[in-house]
Every structure is written in C-alpha cells, then in structure tokens.
Design an enzyme around this catalytic site. Structure first.
Site, PDB file in Angstrom:
ATOM      1  N   GLY A 191       0.815  -1.216   0.000  1.00 21.05           N
ATOM      2  CA  GLY A 191       0.000   0.000   0.000  1.00 21.05           C
ATOM      3  C   GLY A 191       0.846   1.263   0.000  1.00 21.05           C
ATOM      4  N   ASP A 192       0.173   2.394  -0.243  1.00 24.39           N
ATOM      5  CA  ASP A 192       0.798   3.724  -0.204  1.00 24.39           C
ATOM      6  C   ASP A 192       1.912   3.901  -1.228  1.00 24.39           C
ATOM      7  OD1 ASP A 192      -0.869   4.317   1.959  1.00 24.39           O
ATOM      8  OD2 ASP A 192       0.588   3.534   3.396  1.00 24.39           O
ATOM      9  N   LEU A 251      11.431   8.093  -6.565  1.00 29.88           N
ATOM     10  CA  LEU A 251      12.858   7.924  -6.859  1.00 29.88           C
ATOM     11  C   LEU A 251      13.648   9.049  -6.182  1.00 29.88           C
ATOM     12  CD1 LEU A 251      14.806   6.105  -8.479  1.00 29.88           C
ATOM     13  CD2 LEU A 251      14.673   7.780 -10.329  1.00 29.88           C
ATOM     14  N   GLN A 265      -5.035  -0.241  -1.347  1.00 30.25           N
ATOM     15  CA  GLN A 265      -4.046  -1.092  -0.672  1.00 30.25           C
ATOM     16  C   GLN A 265      -3.002  -1.607  -1.691  1.00 30.25           C
ATOM     17  OE1 GLN A 265      -7.679  -1.826   0.235  1.00 30.25           O
ATOM     18  NE2 GLN A 265      -7.211  -0.109   1.537  1.00 30.25           N
ATOM     19  N   GLY A 312      -1.849   8.609  10.083  1.00 29.64           N
ATOM     20  CA  GLY A 312      -0.707   9.409  10.542  1.00 29.64           C
ATOM     21  C   GLY A 312       0.408   8.589  11.174  1.00 29.64           C
ATOM     22  N   ARG A 313       0.254   7.259  11.179  1.00 30.56           N
ATOM     23  CA  ARG A 313       1.290   6.414  11.804  1.00 30.56           C
ATOM     24  C   ARG A 313       2.581   6.467  10.984  1.00 30.56           C
ATOM     25  NH1 ARG A 313      -1.677   0.651  12.173  1.00 30.56           N
ATOM     26  NH2 ARG A 313      -2.509   1.360  10.187  1.00 30.56           N
ATOM     27  N   GLY A 337      -5.879   5.693   1.800  1.00 33.57           N
ATOM     28  CA  GLY A 337      -5.626   7.132   1.814  1.00 33.57           C
ATOM     29  C   GLY A 337      -4.831   7.434   0.568  1.00 33.57           C
ATOM     30  N   HIS A 338      -5.481   8.051  -0.413  1.00 30.71           N
ATOM     31  CA  HIS A 338      -4.824   8.304  -1.700  1.00 30.71           C
ATOM     32  C   HIS A 338      -4.603   9.806  -1.845  1.00 30.71           C
ATOM     33  CE1 HIS A 338      -6.501   4.265  -3.425  1.00 30.71           C
ATOM     34  NE2 HIS A 338      -5.725   4.107  -2.367  1.00 30.71           N
ATOM     35  N   THR A 339      -3.343  10.196  -1.958  1.00 35.15           N
ATOM     36  CA  THR A 339      -3.011  11.623  -1.990  1.00 35.15           C
ATOM     37  C   THR A 339      -2.905  12.124  -3.420  1.00 35.15           C
ATOM     38  OG1 THR A 339      -1.668  11.143  -0.047  1.00 35.15           O
ATOM     39  CG2 THR A 339      -1.415  13.329  -1.031  1.00 35.15           C
ATOM     40  N   GLY A 351       1.697   5.292  -4.076  1.00 35.60           N
ATOM     41  CA  GLY A 351       1.541   6.503  -4.888  1.00 35.60           C
ATOM     42  C   GLY A 351       0.465   6.305  -5.946  1.00 35.60           C
ATOM     43  N   LYS A 352      -0.474   5.398  -5.665  1.00 28.00           N
ATOM     44  CA  LYS A 352      -1.553   5.106  -6.626  1.00 28.00           C
ATOM     45  C   LYS A 352      -2.390   6.351  -6.925  1.00 28.00           C
ATOM     46  CE  LYS A 352      -3.082   2.036  -3.704  1.00 28.00           C
ATOM     47  NZ  LYS A 352      -1.996   2.017  -2.712  1.00 28.00           N
ATOM     48  N   GLY A 353      -2.686   7.111  -5.842  1.00 28.50           N
ATOM     49  CA  GLY A 353      -3.527   8.299  -6.006  1.00 28.50           C
ATOM     50  C   GLY A 353      -2.932   9.258  -7.020  1.00 28.50           C
ATOM     51  N   LYS A 354      -1.634   9.494  -6.899  1.00 29.52           N
ATOM     52  CA  LYS A 354      -0.986  10.421  -7.832  1.00 29.52           C
ATOM     53  C   LYS A 354      -1.083   9.906  -9.266  1.00 29.52           C
ATOM     54  CE  LYS A 354       3.332  11.987  -9.607  1.00 29.52           C
ATOM     55  NZ  LYS A 354       4.675  12.527  -9.491  1.00 29.52           N
TER      56      LYS A 354
HETATM   57  P1  GDP Z   1      -1.460   5.670  -2.251  1.00 29.38           P
HETATM   58  O1  GDP Z   1      -2.189   5.152  -1.051  1.00 29.38           O
HETATM   59  O2  GDP Z   1      -0.834   4.593  -3.048  1.00 29.38           O
HETATM   60  O3  GDP Z   1      -2.308   6.578  -3.091  1.00 29.38           O
HETATM   61  O4  GDP Z   1      -0.263   6.556  -1.693  1.00 29.38           O
HETATM   62  P2  GDP Z   1      -0.350   7.659  -0.507  1.00 29.38           P
HETATM   63  O5  GDP Z   1      -1.013   8.869  -1.038  1.00 29.38           O
HETATM   64  O6  GDP Z   1      -0.887   7.063   0.730  1.00 29.38           O
HETATM   65  O7  GDP Z   1       1.187   7.894  -0.222  1.00 29.38           O
HETATM   66  C1  GDP Z   1       2.061   8.346  -1.214  1.00 29.38           C
HETATM   67  C2  GDP Z   1       2.692   9.660  -0.752  1.00 29.38           C
HETATM   68  O8  GDP Z   1       3.793   9.957  -1.577  1.00 29.38           O
HETATM   69  C3  GDP Z   1       1.772  10.858  -0.885  1.00 29.38           C
HETATM   70  O9  GDP Z   1       2.095  11.779   0.126  1.00 29.38           O
HETATM   71  C4  GDP Z   1       2.113  11.412  -2.260  1.00 29.38           C
HETATM   72  O10 GDP Z   1       1.824  12.815  -2.374  1.00 29.38           O
HETATM   73  C5  GDP Z   1       3.591  11.171  -2.292  1.00 29.38           C
HETATM   74  N1  GDP Z   1       4.165  10.903  -3.615  1.00 29.38           N
HETATM   75  C6  GDP Z   1       3.642  10.223  -4.655  1.00 29.38           C
HETATM   76  N2  GDP Z   1       4.552  10.067  -5.626  1.00 29.38           N
HETATM   77  C7  GDP Z   1       5.689  10.651  -5.173  1.00 29.38           C
HETATM   78  C8  GDP Z   1       7.021  10.781  -5.711  1.00 29.38           C
HETATM   79  O11 GDP Z   1       7.342  10.316  -6.797  1.00 29.38           O
HETATM   80  N3  GDP Z   1       7.931  11.444  -4.930  1.00 29.38           N
HETATM   81  C9  GDP Z   1       7.613  11.970  -3.711  1.00 29.38           C
HETATM   82  N4  GDP Z   1       8.567  12.590  -3.017  1.00 29.38           N
HETATM   83  N5  GDP Z   1       6.375  11.862  -3.195  1.00 29.38           N
HETATM   84  C10 GDP Z   1       5.444  11.199  -3.908  1.00 29.38           C
HETATM   85  P1  IMO Z   2      -3.802   2.618   0.501  1.00 30.37           P
HETATM   86  O1  IMO Z   2      -4.955   2.412  -0.459  1.00 30.37           O
HETATM   87  C1  IMO Z   2      -1.267   0.967   3.625  1.00 30.37           C
HETATM   88  C2  IMO Z   2      -3.079  -2.021   6.264  1.00 30.37           C
HETATM   89  C3  IMO Z   2      -3.217  -1.584   7.706  1.00 30.37           C
HETATM   90  C4  IMO Z   2      -3.080  -2.915   8.413  1.00 30.37           C
HETATM   91  C5  IMO Z   2      -3.794  -3.867   7.462  1.00 30.37           C
HETATM   92  C6  IMO Z   2      -5.228  -4.162   7.856  1.00 30.37           C
HETATM   93  O2  IMO Z   2      -3.671   3.994   0.998  1.00 30.37           O
HETATM   94  O3  IMO Z   2      -2.556   2.047  -0.081  1.00 30.37           O
HETATM   95  P2  IMO Z   2      -7.475  -2.749   7.719  1.00 30.37           P
HETATM   96  O4  IMO Z   2      -7.844  -1.427   8.322  1.00 30.37           O
HETATM   97  O5  IMO Z   2      -7.559  -2.769   6.237  1.00 30.37           O
HETATM   98  O6  IMO Z   2      -8.207  -3.891   8.331  1.00 30.37           O
HETATM   99  O7  IMO Z   2      -5.929  -2.952   8.115  1.00 30.37           O
HETATM  100  O8  IMO Z   2      -3.773  -3.250   6.186  1.00 30.37           O
HETATM  101  N1  IMO Z   2      -3.683  -1.095   5.279  1.00 30.37           N
HETATM  102  C7  IMO Z   2      -2.980  -0.238   4.536  1.00 30.37           C
HETATM  103  N2  IMO Z   2      -1.662   0.045   4.528  1.00 30.37           N
HETATM  104  N3  IMO Z   2      -2.087   1.571   2.751  1.00 30.37           N
HETATM  105  C8  IMO Z   2      -3.400   1.267   2.727  1.00 30.37           C
HETATM  106  O9  IMO Z   2      -4.242   1.738   1.774  1.00 30.37           O
HETATM  107  C9  IMO Z   2      -3.913   0.360   3.673  1.00 30.37           C
HETATM  108  N4  IMO Z   2      -5.136  -0.133   3.939  1.00 30.37           N
HETATM  109  C10 IMO Z   2      -4.976  -1.037   4.921  1.00 30.37           C
HETATM  110  O10 IMO Z   2      -2.199  -0.678   8.072  1.00 30.37           O
HETATM  111  O11 IMO Z   2      -1.723  -3.295   8.446  1.00 30.37           O
HETATM  112 MG    MG Z   3      -2.259   5.456   1.019  1.00 31.37          MG
END
Ligand code: GDP
Ligand code: IMO
Ligand code: MG
Length: 424
Positions: free
Chosen positions: A11-12, A332, A224, A302-303, A39-41, A14-17
């Site tokens: 997860g996280d 990168l 995720q 926020g963790r 949480g997609h930023t 950078g899918k949102g971007k």
């Molecule tokens: P998602 O859950 O996959 O949509 O990703 P999140 O939004 O939770 O976390 C990705 C974080 O990285 C966000 O704060 C984005 O704004 C940031 N981000 C995305 N792509 C890049 C990148 O190429 N470089 C940097 N420095 N930040 C990025």
């Molecule tokens: P995005 O879409 C990162 C993780 C939680 C926990 C496990 C189970 O932003 O990438 P849950 O609340 O789903 O029962 O938690 O999955 N988790 C994520 N980790 N990005 C996410 O979503 C997540 N969604 C759930 O931290 O370990």
């Molecule tokens: Mg996220």
C-alpha cells in the site's frame, strides 16, 4: 483504452498520484475495493487532497467517478470528503455513481474493529480501525449485512438494524464487556445517509458495461496493495479484501479481459504500516532517512510507516499474480543522498535460495535477504522530466529493477506533483 492501477507492495505506493495523472485522458475512474482504510493523496498546485473513498479522478471536474460493489462505504467519511472537495469548488453532483450493492460500514463495525484490536495486544494486526474487517465479515456472513440498496426501504431497514444491533451488543458485552450501542441512533444516521446518497446510488455494473460499449475510457483504481491481499498477501497481516488486481473484476463487475493494461505502482523502496513480516525492513538510520525524506507517515492514520529496501522478490510475485504489464516507480527522488542503495534479488529460507515470494508469514519470518548493492546519487531529481537527464546511477538502479521484475518501468515519480512525473 481501459487501465487498472494497483499497488504491488503493502500500500501507499503513490496510486492516487498516478490515477490522478492518468485520469486526464480517462472518462471514468472506478474504485473497486477496500474502504476508508485507503488514503490516496493527490496534489494539484498548492492543494493536497487525501481521498479515502472517492476515486482519485474526483479532483478533475469532468471525470465520472464510480464506487463499485466491492467497496465498503463509510457514509460519514464519504460525506466529509465530498464537503472538502466542495470547499475547493469541486462538485460531484452529476458525476458520482455509487453501487447499490456496496456494503455500508456502520458505527458498530468501527467499534468491533477497535475492541478486537485492543483485545489482541501483541498479536494485533494494526488495522486502520475503519471497520473494514468487521464489515467484510458481515458481507461474507450475509445475515447481518447492510448494503446501499437497503437505505431505500427505511421501514425494513429499521427492523434489520434492530436485529443486527441486538446481536452485536451480545458480542460486545460477552467478549469485551463493552457498552452497548443504540439501534435508534444508527437508524437516524441511516436516514440521513439515505437522503444524501440515494440520489447517487445505482446499478454501477450496468453503467460500466454501457460505458464500455460506448467506447468510453475507464481507469480502475486499486486500493491497498498486492501484499495486503486477503488471499495472496501476508495473511493474517493483510486487509479484508482482494487488494491485488484479482479483486478488480469481482469488485466492479467488469471482467479483467476488458482491461487493456495493468499498471503496477511501486515505490523505489518499500514501506509498510501495521504489523506483519517485512524482509527488507531497515529498522535503523537508513529506514529513518527514507521516512523523513519521503514523508512516510500514514495518509489515513498518521502512523509512521516502516521503511526498507526495494524487494524485487515481493514485487515480482505481485507482478505475476497481477498480470502487470508495466511499472510506475514512485519516490525515486526520496533516495537521493544515500551512498549505497540495495535491492533484494532473492531470499534464502532455511538454507535454500528462492526468487518466488512465499505468501506465508512463518516462512517470511525465516527469510534472509540476498542483496545487490548499487552506488547512490547526490543530485536533486525533483526537477528532472526526462529519463536521460537522470544521474547514471539512478538510471542503473531503474534498469536493475526492470531486469529483476522482467517488466518495463514506464512511469517514474520524482515528487508528489503532477508535473514531477517522467514518462518513458
Ligand atoms: P497511495 O495510497 O498509493 O495513493 O499513496 P499515498 O497517497 O498514501 O502515499 C504516497 C505519498 O507519496 C503521498 O504523500 C504522495 O503525495 C507522495 N508521492 C507520490 N509520488 C511521489 C514521488 O514520486 N515522490 C515523492 N517525493 N512523493 C510522492
Ligand atoms: P492505501 O490504499 C497501507 C493495512 C493496515 C493494516 C492492514 C489491515 O492507501 O494504499 P485494515 O484497516 O484494512 O483492516 O488494516 O492493512 N492497510 C494499509 N496500509 N495503505 C493502505 O491503503 C492500507 N489499507 C490497509 O495498516 O496493516
Ligand atoms: Mg495510502
């Protein structure tokens, strides 16, 4: 052209971007799984949007947004999200469609999530406490589930909620010695949800198939990541849905063969939130450096995120089960300043070398990583917009990722903004 964007790590990525960037050329963006645990930023100019339930195409004024049947919807969070966009003059009035078959996350789901996690102590999963697991459990159990369509018949819903709350309260009292919840309060909230969301609620499967027949271009947005997939991830430290591309057809009613391209999103390193095995984790000054450089703190909770090296074994596995065509490599820029950068190219488990990721927590905890070490770079990458302008060591790093994953890296992220994206 229909594309599916999914995370290939925990997860996280950078899918949102990426979804926001690609949505420029799409008519429709569909969320098909997960809930407000996501949480997609999306960064647009000076504004940063953290989207939990709305597809990341929602910040583009003409994109149609669909929340598919596979999503579990917390209406309180959805309402807040819509209001936040409205404050920035972004309205969804005529372009949001919610599946009538999507399940609803109610207060007792969040309470159950919290109570269960608290009771597990050291063994907790580290969930987001968004009620995801309990809501999906009710979906699978069927008898105590509420779907968006149930908001249409309030009389029947009142009776359903009465039964469900009675059942939940027995569990809360017996297992956790916890205070009961009030069915009337939940019903009153549901009446508001009905007013607010029924105008958007429809048969999204029918809509998507008509749109495909009309030649519309659709982006499917995963939540995720593959390694958090309920069936194929690091169980039990996973989420409660099929977060890999395998969840896409079931989560929106469109077969995978109607998708032209599966794009896997990865970070140039690895992060994880919550508990569970993480072979390349760097619980040291390197992990700390990546966390601070990359702003690795959860978008939803926020963790602080656990950080480590790029794991080509794990990503290759995700590529395989997700039928990934190409890779978007994000962050990168975050690796700038590291003297050496490592990539895990194989695992050694009980003296045996393997390049196939075992989705098995016991084996993963016994894993030793076999690394390739590459020289790092000092240059700031955040203004680079052409692959050839990247430092040689950064290019070599990308080439090694391509060799190990056997997939082309076609998009590179060098910052959070739309413009900080290199296309190859
Ligand atoms: P998602 O859950 O996959 O949509 O990703 P999140 O939004 O939770 O976390 C990705 C974080 O990285 C966000 O704060 C984005 O704004 C940031 N981000 C995305 N792509 C890049 C990148 O190429 N470089 C940097 N420095 N930040 C990025
Ligand atoms: P995005 O879409 C990162 C993780 C939680 C926990 C496990 C189970 O932003 O990438 P849950 O609340 O789903 O029962 O938690 O999955 N988790 C994520 N980790 N990005 C996410 O979503 C997540 N969604 C759930 O931290 O370990
Ligand atoms: Mg996220």
């Amino acid at each position: 052209m229909n594309s599916c964007i999914t995370g290939l790590q925990w997860g996280d990525e950078g899918k949102g971007k990426i979804v926001d960037v690609l949505a420029e050329h799409s008519d429709i963006v569909v969320r098909y799984g997960g809930g407000a645990n996501a949480g997609h930023t999306v960064v647009v100019g000076d504004s940063t949007f953290a989207l939990h339930l709305l597809p990341s195409g929602s910040v583009r004024p003409n994109t149609i947004c669909v929340i598919g049947n596979g999503v579990v919807i917390d209406p309180d969070i959805l309402e807040k999200e819509i209001d936040k966009l409205a404050q920035k003059n972004i309205t969804l009035t005529k372009r949001l469609l919610i599946s009538e078959n999507a399940h609803v996350v109610l207060d007792y789901h969040k309470k159950e999530d919290q109570l269960r996690e608290d009771s597990l102590g050291q063994n907790k999963i580290g969930t987001t406490i968004r009620g995801i697991g309990p809501c999906y459990a009710d979906k699978v159990g069927r008898s105590y589930a509420i779907r968006m369509a149930d908001l249409r018949d309030l009389k029947k819903l009142k009776a359903q909620l009465g039964n469900i709350v009675e059942y939940k309260n027995k569990i809360f009292a017996a297992l956790y010695n916890a205070e009961p919840i009030n069915a009337d309060q939940i019903f009153e909230k549901c009446k508001c949800y009905a007013d607010k969301f029924l105008p958007f609620t429809t048969d999204t499967t029918e809509f998507l198939h008509k749109s495909i027949a009309d030649g519309k271009s659709i982006l499917f947005e995963g939540a995720q990541g593959c390694l958090l997939d309920l069936d194929h991830g690091t169980f039990p430290f996973v989420t409660s849905s099929n977060a890999s591309p395998l969840g896409m057809p079931a989560g929106c009613g469109v077969p995978a063969k109607m998708v032209d391209k599966f794009i896997g999103v990865v970070k140039a390193y690895t992060t994880r939130v919550g508990a569970g095995p993480f072979p390349t984790e760097q619980d040291n000054e390197i992990g700390q450096y990546i966390r601070e450089q990359g702003g690795e703190y959860g978008t939803t909770t926020g963790r602080p995120r656990r950080c480590g090296w790029f794991d080509a074994v794990a990503v290759s596995y995700a590529v395989t089960i997700g039928a990934t065509d190409s890779i978007a490599l994000m962050h990168l820029d975050t690796l700038t300043g590291l003297k050496e950068i490592k990539i895990c190219r194989a695992y050694e488990i009980n003296g045996k070398e393997t390049t196939f990721f075992p989705a098995n927590t016991t084996k993963l905890l016994q894993t030793e990583c076999i690394y390739e070490t590459l020289p790092g770079w000092e240059e700031d990458l955040t203004e680079v917009n052409d692959f050839s302008d990247l430092p040689l060591n950064a290019r070599n790093y990308i080439v090694l990722i391509e060799e190990l994953t056997k997939k082309p890296v076609t998009i590179i992220g060098v910052g959070p903004k739309r413009t900080q994206t290199i296309f190859r």
